[in-house]
Design an enzyme around this catalytic site. Structure first.
Site, PDB file in Angstrom:
ATOM      1  N   TYR A 161      11.251   1.788  -2.255  1.00 39.65           N
ATOM      2  CA  TYR A 161      11.887   2.248  -3.498  1.00 39.65           C
ATOM      3  C   TYR A 161      13.094   3.103  -3.120  1.00 39.65           C
ATOM      4  CZ  TYR A 161      12.684   4.892  -7.777  1.00 39.65           C
ATOM      5  OH  TYR A 161      13.270   5.481  -8.862  1.00 39.65           O
ATOM      6  N   ILE A 168       0.842  -1.196   0.000  1.00 34.62           N
ATOM      7  CA  ILE A 168       0.000   0.000   0.000  1.00 34.62           C
ATOM      8  C   ILE A 168       0.877   1.246   0.000  1.00 34.62           C
ATOM      9  CG2 ILE A 168      -1.750   1.302   1.267  1.00 34.62           C
ATOM     10  CD1 ILE A 168      -2.515  -1.344   2.643  1.00 34.62           C
ATOM     11  N   TYR A 191       9.703  12.542  -7.246  1.00 32.31           N
ATOM     12  CA  TYR A 191       9.214  11.570  -6.254  1.00 32.31           C
ATOM     13  C   TYR A 191       8.836  12.283  -4.961  1.00 32.31           C
ATOM     14  CZ  TYR A 191       8.764   6.841  -4.353  1.00 32.31           C
ATOM     15  OH  TYR A 191       8.280   5.666  -3.820  1.00 32.31           O
TER      16      TYR A 191
END
Length: 260
Positions: A146, A92, A156
């Protein structure tokens, strides 16, 4: 015989056939694990039930992980089918699309910071806290991260902070749960084409840069990640906890590897 035969795992956050969670689920199923699934809401439950039908699971539950009462209800409902289980996959993450663009400081808000951390990081802790008593001895818990948690990745932005928080929670939960012989790890993968990834501005450029600077010149797939996940969730990895395992063809340790 699969090396996960007899084990039960809950996959939380599956959304489509292109999701990393689906690749993990396929690998676990191929190793004979029994699977349960959790999706966000009733709206997509029917789609997810059809998606996972080949994996012969009768468990497809819904949970809004931003609500503690929903999390508690999730495990009450699961307890009607499984009294105990052997681990979960937390897949999630969420950040509103407008924060995946432009200058980090210019774009960040308190609201964006809070929701990104609540859904992407705290939800893992909240879920584990709620199901702790249902976990078998030698259970294994896994989440997805990540490299943007460790390095600056253009656009990001606040999700990098949330993933850094998530990785820190892996270490602290591993410390808390070690005395119960429960392991906690994360997989940090290459950029993968999923529905969520296209929220990130210039995602394809980020992906191409990762590919160009990686040692191995083949694209990482959700199946590749799934195979590593199966190992980490199995008794083959009993000595590994509190770790972030990179599945990125070596990109995380490369430096200007594409210069000829």
């Amino acid at each position: 015989m699969g090396f996960l035969k007899g084990k039960k795992f809950l996959i939380i956050g599956i959304s489509s056939v292109r999701s990393i969670a689906f690749g993990i689920a396929k690998s676990l199923y191929n190793q004979k694990a029994e699977l349960g699934f959790v999706c966000q809401n009733e709206k997509i439950r029917k789609k997810i039930k059809k998606l996972v039908e080949p994996m012969k699971s009768c468990i497809v539950l819904c949970c809004d992980v931003s609500n503690d009462k929903n999390i508690k209800k999730l495990f009450i409902d699961l307890g009607q089918v499984w009294k105990k289980f052997d681990g979960l996959v937390h897949a999630i993450a969420y950040c509103p699309k407008q924060y995946f663009n432009g200058d980090f400081i210019d774009n960040i808000t308190r609201e964006g910071f809070n929701i990104s951390h609540e859904i992407s990081s705290y939800s893992f802790i909240g879920l584990v806290k709620a199901c702790r008593t249902m976990l078998n001895n030698f259970s294994s818990l896994l989440t997805l991260s990540y490299l943007g948690s460790q390095r600056v990745v253009p656009n990001y932005n606040v999700m990098g902070l949330a993933k850094a928080s998530l990785e820190a929670s892996v270490r602290y939960m591993a410390s808390s749960l070690g005395k119960e012989n429960i392991r906690v790890n994360a997989i940090s993968s290459s950029p993968i084409k999923t529905i969520s990834s296209y929220k990130i501005t210039n995602f394809n450029k980020i992906r191409n840069c990762s590919y160009a600077s990686s040692f191995l010149k083949n694209s990482v797939t959700s199946e590749n990640i799934g195979n590593v996940a199966s190992f980490l969730l199995s008794d083959l990895s009993l000595g590994i906890t509190g770790s972030v395992i990179y599945v990125d063809n070596g990109f995380n340790v490369s430096s200007m590897n594409n210069i000829q």
